[in-house]
Motif scaffolding. Structure first.
Motif, PDB file in Angstrom:
ATOM      1  N   MET A   1       0.840  -1.196   0.000  1.00 36.21           N
ATOM      2  CA  MET A   1       0.000   0.000   0.000  1.00 36.21           C
ATOM      3  C   MET A   1       0.873   1.243   0.000  1.00 36.21           C
ATOM      4  O   MET A   1       1.826   1.347   0.769  1.00 36.21           O
ATOM      5  CB  MET A   1      -0.881  -0.008   1.252  1.00 36.21           C
ATOM      6  CG  MET A   1      -1.609   1.315   1.508  1.00 36.21           C
ATOM      7  SD  MET A   1      -2.158   1.459   3.204  1.00 36.21           S
ATOM      8  CE  MET A   1      -2.674   3.154   3.217  1.00 36.21           C
ATOM      9  N   ASN A   2       0.567   2.208  -0.849  1.00 40.59           N
ATOM     10  CA  ASN A   2       1.265   3.480  -0.856  1.00 40.59           C
ATOM     11  C   ASN A   2       0.475   4.480  -0.030  1.00 40.59           C
ATOM     12  O   ASN A   2      -0.490   5.084  -0.496  1.00 40.59           O
ATOM     13  CB  ASN A   2       1.439   3.981  -2.295  1.00 40.59           C
ATOM     14  CG  ASN A   2       2.329   3.071  -3.110  1.00 40.59           C
ATOM     15  OD1 ASN A   2       3.352   2.602  -2.603  1.00 40.59           O
ATOM     16  ND2 ASN A   2       1.967   2.832  -4.368  1.00 40.59           N
ATOM     17  N   THR A   3       0.848   4.637   1.231  1.00 42.56           N
ATOM     18  CA  THR A   3       0.134   5.543   2.118  1.00 42.56           C
ATOM     19  C   THR A   3       0.554   6.979   1.830  1.00 42.56           C
ATOM     20  O   THR A   3       1.755   7.270   1.773  1.00 42.56           O
ATOM     21  CB  THR A   3       0.454   5.225   3.592  1.00 42.56           C
ATOM     22  OG1 THR A   3       0.134   3.861   3.841  1.00 42.56           O
ATOM     23  CG2 THR A   3      -0.353   6.111   4.520  1.00 42.56           C
ATOM     24  N   PRO A   4      -0.413   7.900   1.631  1.00 43.49           N
ATOM     25  CA  PRO A   4      -0.046   9.302   1.423  1.00 43.49           C
ATOM     26  C   PRO A   4       0.810   9.817   2.574  1.00 43.49           C
ATOM     27  O   PRO A   4       0.676   9.379   3.715  1.00 43.49           O
ATOM     28  CB  PRO A   4      -1.404  10.013   1.366  1.00 43.49           C
ATOM     29  CG  PRO A   4      -2.365   8.949   0.926  1.00 43.49           C
ATOM     30  CD  PRO A   4      -1.864   7.687   1.544  1.00 43.49           C
TER      31      PRO A   4
ATOM     32  N   GLU B   1      -8.401  -6.570   0.450  1.00 41.86           N
ATOM     33  CA  GLU B   1      -7.940  -5.283  -0.070  1.00 41.86           C
ATOM     34  C   GLU B   1      -8.017  -4.201   1.006  1.00 41.86           C
ATOM     35  O   GLU B   1      -7.067  -3.431   1.215  1.00 41.86           O
ATOM     36  CB  GLU B   1      -8.776  -4.878  -1.290  1.00 41.86           C
ATOM     37  CG  GLU B   1      -8.335  -3.567  -1.914  1.00 41.86           C
ATOM     38  CD  GLU B   1      -9.163  -3.197  -3.133  1.00 41.86           C
ATOM     39  OE1 GLU B   1      -8.952  -2.085  -3.669  1.00 41.86           O
ATOM     40  OE2 GLU B   1     -10.016  -4.002  -3.562  1.00 41.86           O
ATOM     41  N   LYS B   2      -9.152  -4.145   1.726  1.00 44.56           N
ATOM     42  CA  LYS B   2      -9.272  -3.154   2.795  1.00 44.56           C
ATOM     43  C   LYS B   2      -8.319  -3.477   3.939  1.00 44.56           C
ATOM     44  O   LYS B   2      -7.720  -2.577   4.537  1.00 44.56           O
ATOM     45  CB  LYS B   2     -10.712  -3.102   3.314  1.00 44.56           C
ATOM     46  CG  LYS B   2     -10.872  -2.111   4.475  1.00 44.56           C
ATOM     47  CD  LYS B   2     -12.279  -2.057   5.024  1.00 44.56           C
ATOM     48  CE  LYS B   2     -12.352  -1.140   6.240  1.00 44.56           C
ATOM     49  NZ  LYS B   2     -13.726  -1.080   6.812  1.00 44.56           N
ATOM     50  N   SER B   3      -8.170  -4.756   4.252  1.00 36.86           N
ATOM     51  CA  SER B   3      -7.285  -5.161   5.341  1.00 36.86           C
ATOM     52  C   SER B   3      -5.857  -4.673   5.100  1.00 36.86           C
ATOM     53  O   SER B   3      -5.217  -4.099   5.993  1.00 36.86           O
ATOM     54  CB  SER B   3      -7.297  -6.687   5.487  1.00 36.86           C
ATOM     55  OG  SER B   3      -6.349  -7.112   6.438  1.00 36.86           O
ATOM     56  N   GLU B   4      -5.352  -4.891   3.896  1.00 34.30           N
ATOM     57  CA  GLU B   4      -3.994  -4.454   3.588  1.00 34.30           C
ATOM     58  C   GLU B   4      -3.876  -2.932   3.685  1.00 34.30           C
ATOM     59  O   GLU B   4      -2.870  -2.407   4.183  1.00 34.30           O
ATOM     60  CB  GLU B   4      -3.588  -4.929   2.192  1.00 34.30           C
ATOM     61  CG  GLU B   4      -3.391  -6.437   2.102  1.00 34.30           C
ATOM     62  CD  GLU B   4      -2.871  -6.872   0.736  1.00 34.30           C
ATOM     63  OE1 GLU B   4      -2.673  -5.988  -0.140  1.00 34.30           O
ATOM     64  OE2 GLU B   4      -2.658  -8.083   0.542  1.00 34.30           O
ATOM     65  N   LYS B   5      -4.899  -2.244   3.228  1.00 32.21           N
ATOM     66  CA  LYS B   5      -4.863  -0.780   3.236  1.00 32.21           C
ATOM     67  C   LYS B   5      -4.946  -0.236   4.663  1.00 32.21           C
ATOM     68  O   LYS B   5      -4.171   0.658   5.048  1.00 32.21           O
ATOM     69  CB  LYS B   5      -6.031  -0.244   2.391  1.00 32.21           C
ATOM     70  CG  LYS B   5      -5.964   1.240   2.089  1.00 32.21           C
ATOM     71  CD  LYS B   5      -7.057   1.623   1.099  1.00 32.21           C
ATOM     72  CE  LYS B   5      -6.971   3.093   0.726  1.00 32.21           C
ATOM     73  NZ  LYS B   5      -8.030   3.471  -0.261  1.00 32.21           N
ATOM     74  N   MET B   6      -5.841  -0.787   5.468  1.00 33.87           N
ATOM     75  CA  MET B   6      -6.038  -0.268   6.816  1.00 33.87           C
ATOM     76  C   MET B   6      -4.882  -0.635   7.741  1.00 33.87           C
ATOM     77  O   MET B   6      -4.400   0.193   8.520  1.00 33.87           O
ATOM     78  CB  MET B   6      -7.370  -0.780   7.392  1.00 33.87           C
ATOM     79  CG  MET B   6      -7.734  -0.163   8.725  1.00 33.87           C
ATOM     80  SD  MET B   6      -9.496  -0.357   9.133  1.00 33.87           S
ATOM     81  CE  MET B   6      -9.690  -2.122   8.969  1.00 33.87           C
TER      82      MET B   6
ATOM     83  N   TYR C   1     -10.720   3.378   9.961  1.00 34.10           N
ATOM     84  CA  TYR C   1      -9.421   4.037   9.981  1.00 34.10           C
ATOM     85  C   TYR C   1      -9.329   4.955  11.193  1.00 34.10           C
ATOM     86  O   TYR C   1      -8.257   5.131  11.779  1.00 34.10           O
ATOM     87  CB  TYR C   1      -9.206   4.828   8.693  1.00 34.10           C
ATOM     88  CG  TYR C   1      -9.076   3.949   7.478  1.00 34.10           C
ATOM     89  CD1 TYR C   1      -7.827   3.471   7.075  1.00 34.10           C
ATOM     90  CD2 TYR C   1     -10.190   3.581   6.717  1.00 34.10           C
ATOM     91  CE1 TYR C   1      -7.696   2.658   5.959  1.00 34.10           C
ATOM     92  CE2 TYR C   1     -10.068   2.768   5.595  1.00 34.10           C
ATOM     93  CZ  TYR C   1      -8.829   2.310   5.229  1.00 34.10           C
ATOM     94  OH  TYR C   1      -8.706   1.499   4.127  1.00 34.10           O
ATOM     95  N   ASP C   2     -10.452   5.519  11.594  1.00 31.45           N
ATOM     96  CA  ASP C   2     -10.459   6.385  12.777  1.00 31.45           C
ATOM     97  C   ASP C   2     -10.118   5.591  14.042  1.00 31.45           C
ATOM     98  O   ASP C   2      -9.534   6.150  14.976  1.00 31.45           O
ATOM     99  CB  ASP C   2     -11.828   7.054  12.932  1.00 31.45           C
ATOM    100  CG  ASP C   2     -11.846   8.052  14.075  1.00 31.45           C
ATOM    101  OD1 ASP C   2     -11.151   9.080  13.970  1.00 31.45           O
ATOM    102  OD2 ASP C   2     -12.528   7.783  15.086  1.00 31.45           O
ATOM    103  N   ASP C   3     -10.501   4.312  14.093  1.00 34.32           N
ATOM    104  CA  ASP C   3     -10.100   3.483  15.235  1.00 34.32           C
ATOM    105  C   ASP C   3      -8.577   3.375  15.302  1.00 34.32           C
ATOM    106  O   ASP C   3      -7.987   3.422  16.383  1.00 34.32           O
ATOM    107  CB  ASP C   3     -10.700   2.082  15.111  1.00 34.32           C
ATOM    108  CG  ASP C   3     -12.210   2.072  15.203  1.00 34.32           C
ATOM    109  OD1 ASP C   3     -12.763   2.911  15.944  1.00 34.32           O
ATOM    110  OD2 ASP C   3     -12.840   1.233  14.534  1.00 34.32           O
TER     111      ASP C   3
END
Length: 432
Positions: free
Chosen positions: A1-4, A338-343, A418-420
């Motif tokens: 994941m490329n996190t901003p 997909e969400k798991s890797e991103k979060m 993501y807020d968690d």
């Protein structure tokens, strides 16, 4: 994941808000009961690797079973949309999708350790010089107890017949290549390999396909404990040619405390119905369904994983599993991954950029080598990991503690935000 990029907590907070607003799975959270903290607010729940949250649909499904029992009694075995007689059959399709199997290769039954023992009846058959079981050192205690006792049951000596691969002392991880090399080195004396899909303490995801291929190439039976993998990472058990696997449903699969477990037996074994060729313990629910109720004394195994069943399933315990696995089928494991890797990547980036001085992540950084869990070690000279864990708990942030020094946190894609993750990092910064 490329996190901003972000350099401080305020920028991370803006990013968390944007990610939550854009989350295509964000609405799934509303389908779960979210526990409250002491202040009445929602907990930041990161303990799905120990006990998943309750789907709201579970209560209605259980009440339907209770009403059926009250109103129909024994006829409930045959009445309604989910009659009890074929109850385990309703789970075949969703379970098969969950673990990458064919429907006749999976069955929901018993508990995890019971299933491991039942599998070892069939697949741990020490003979001649092939008597040893290969496991990891520091395996989940129940797995170690099970293999240790199986060696003794077969007249062996665990000191000699249990090979335990130790992880790297610095990283705490067990490299896949070392596992493969150990199988190759000991192939002539191995009767079984039993490993976890995801290591419970570190969160490391093993190369199930590669390790399985090595064991199969050397004619060594191999099984997998998928307690921390099922519902967490995509699985392809049939394609990977595993001999067997077992898992629980109360962690990532959200089926309730002590939920009925799952089991996979590859179809090449499921076709063998002669117990003299492939031994197993027998019970009437493993008997061929077409003649089960003729009540004859001879056992005729039903084809597939169903043949390893002993008794009829506990309906009130099986229903939450049906509800939960149907939810996975609806959401889709690929979308959840997909969400798991991103979060998890977002959480990792915050810890590394904002807390690197005092928090070490021992879980592999490569998303392909982990699920959603991150295992944290506190390195602050004045604050112990246990103190930090207790502080988090007091702030309504629920992870879990594993001796001697690990805080496990798992942002579960079905209900975490993501807020968690932001809330967790903010509390870690406050505590340190």
């Amino acid at each position: 994941m490329n996190t901003p990029e972000f350099t401080n907590l305020e920028q991370a907070a803006v990013l968390a808000r944007e990610l939550d607003q854009a989350d295509p799975l964000g609405g799934w959270r509303e389908r779960f009961h979210i526990p409250r903290d002491d202040r009445g607010g929602e907990q930041a729940y990161f303990c799905g690797n120990s006990l998943g949250l309750q789907p709201k649909a579970t209560r209605a499904a259980l009440e339907a079973d209770l009403n059926m029992w009250a109103e129909q009694a024994v006829e409930g075995h045959f009445a309604g949309p989910h009659p009890w007689m074929p109850a385990h059959e309703f789970l075949r399709e969703p379970l098969a999708r969950l673990v990458g199997a064919k429907p006749h290769e999976v069955v929901a039954m018993n508990s995890l350790t019971v299933n491991l023992h039942l599998m070892m009846v069939s697949f741990y058959r020490p003979e001649g010089v092939r008597r040893k079981i290969l496991i990891e050192a520091g395996a989940f205690p129940s797995d170690r107890h099970a293999t240790w006792s199986q060696v003794i049951f077969h007249g062996g000596d665990p000191e000699h017949d249990l090979i335990e691969l130790a992880p790297d002392p610095d990283s705490g991880l067990l490299d896949d290549r070392r596992v493969i090399e150990a199988i190759e080195a000991h192939a002539g004396e191995l009767a079984l390999v039993l490993l976890p899909g995801v290591q419970y303490r570190t969160g490391q995801l093993f190369d199930i396909a590669g390790i399985t291929a090595t064991a199969r190439r050397h004619g060594v039976p191999i099984g997998w404990d998928l307690a921390h993998a099922a519902g967490n990472v995509p699985l392809r058990l049939h394609e990977w040619d595993c001999d067997f696997a077992a898992w629980c449903h109360y962690k990532y699969c959200n089926s309730g405390p002590g939920a009925v477990a799952g089991c996979f037996v590859h179809e090449r074994h499921g076709r063998v119905t002669d117990l003299r060729k492939l031994p197993r313990f027998a019970g009437w629910w493993g008997h061929d369904a077409g003649s089960r109720f003729r009540m004859g004394p001879e056992f005729h195994a039903t084809p597939g994983a169903d043949a390893w069943q002993l008794s009829n399933p506990p309906i009130l315990a099986l229903t939450p599993v049906r509800v939960a696995t149907e939810m996975f089928a609806e959401a889709g494991m690929d979308a959840l991954r997909e969400k798991s890797e991103k979060m998890t990547g977002f959480l990792e980036a915050m810890v590394r950029r904002l807390l690197a001085e005092h928090v070490q992540i021992i879980t592999p950084a490569d998303p392909a080598r982990r699920g959603c869990q991150l295992s944290l070690r506190i390195t602050h000279p004045e604050h112990s990991g246990r103190e930090v864990f207790e502080y988090l708990t007091g702030q309504g942030i629920v992870g879990d503690w594993r001796e001697p020094d690990v805080i496990r946190v798992a942002p579960v894609p079905m209900y975490s935000r993501y807020d968690d993750c932001l809330r967790l990092v903010r509390a870690l910064m406050d505590s340190l």
